[in-house]
Design an enzyme around this catalytic site. Structure first.
Site, PDB file in Angstrom:
ATOM      1  N   CYS A   1       0.835  -1.203   0.000  1.00  0.00           N
ATOM      2  CA  CYS A   1       0.000   0.000   0.000  1.00  0.00           C
ATOM      3  C   CYS A   1       0.876   1.262   0.000  1.00  0.00           C
ATOM      4  CB  CYS A   1      -0.983  -0.035   1.165  1.00  0.00           C
ATOM      5  SG  CYS A   1      -2.369   1.110   0.976  1.00  0.00           S
TER       6      CYS A   1
ATOM      7  N   GLU B   1      -1.313  -8.261   5.594  1.00  0.00           N
ATOM      8  CA  GLU B   1      -1.082  -8.374   7.038  1.00  0.00           C
ATOM      9  C   GLU B   1      -2.369  -8.266   7.840  1.00  0.00           C
ATOM     10  OE1 GLU B   1      -1.175  -3.946   6.363  1.00  0.00           O
ATOM     11  OE2 GLU B   1      -0.538  -5.735   5.241  1.00  0.00           O
TER      12      GLU B   1
ATOM     13  N   HIS C   1      -3.398  -5.122   1.651  1.00  0.00           N
ATOM     14  CA  HIS C   1      -2.923  -5.321   3.023  1.00  0.00           C
ATOM     15  C   HIS C   1      -3.010  -6.802   3.423  1.00  0.00           C
ATOM     16  CE1 HIS C   1      -2.573  -1.114   4.478  1.00  0.00           C
ATOM     17  NE2 HIS C   1      -3.479  -0.880   3.549  1.00  0.00           N
TER      18      HIS C   1
END
Length: 215
Positions: free
Chosen positions: A86, A197, A195
């Site tokens: 990102c 994560e 994302h």
């Protein structure tokens, strides 16, 4: 025997804790010696590979400059395995459009043009499940999370390898036969708009670890 990796996560601003957690979840199965939160040049000099997390790209660049590590970061990403997610993708790019007034500091390493906030504001965030052959032939669809995300609107070097595209229509202002690029690989660099994560699926982190080991 392959040397175990010391992997850093740039911890100046943004979603660095989640990346640290994802990497630590792989330490029993992948060749990772240590996961380090990077805030100083000394810590940067001590790692083999780096993740630049999502967050606010202009803020990350400003904090890095004030901490005196921006130039060291620019040198690191030219040569060592680096993954930008990102905001990290924006920072790694050679070109960015739709940036804030006054421009955007970039690390000038990944030869692509990135459109900042291509998918709109926070309220326009979305998830989508996509097949991802780069994660393995046996892979089930990965759930991609997009939050005020950039997109790769131009590949500016033939060595850049496209990895993932969205279906046509997502985040596009014009009709296109091919969807927007949201993941690419170039030499030592991995760049992704999303994302990973923020999911419990660590396959993209495993992909980066193995990319770093192979490089």
């Amino acid at each position: 025997m392959t040397k175990a990796l010391r992997i850093g996560v740039l911890a100046l601003q943004g979603a660095f804790n989640e990346h640290v957690h994802a990497l630590n979840s792989l330490r029993n199965t992948e060749n990772i010696e240590k996961v380090i939160e990077v805030r100083t040049k000394t810590e940067l000099d001590d790692i083999d590979a780096l993740i630049i997390p999502g967050g606010e790209s202009t803020a990350i660049a400003l904090i890095a400059e004030r901490c005196g590590i921006l130039e060291s970061l620019q040198d690191f990403v030219q040569h060592k395995p680096t993954w930008g997610t990102c905001a990290g993708l924006i920072l790694l790019a050679k070109n960015a459009i739709h940036t804030k007034k006054g421009g955007q500091r970039l690390l000038d390493a990944l030869p692509v043009t990135v459109s900042r906030n291509q998918f709109g504001r926070q309220v326009d965030s979305f998830t989508i499940k996509l097949d991802s052959p780069c994660l393995g032939a046996e892979s089930v669809p990965f759930e991609y999370v997009f939050i005020r995300a950039p997109a790769i609107v131009s590949i500016d070097d033939p060595e850049v390898e496209p990895l993932v595209r969205l279906p046509p229509g997502h985040g596009q202002t014009e009709a296109s036969e091919s969807g927007l690029l949201v993941a690419v690989k170039y030499r030592n660099i991995l760049g992704t708009s999303f994302h990973p994560e923020l999911t419990s699926d660590n396959r993209w982190h495993r992909y980066f670890v193995r990319m770093a080991l192979s490089g």
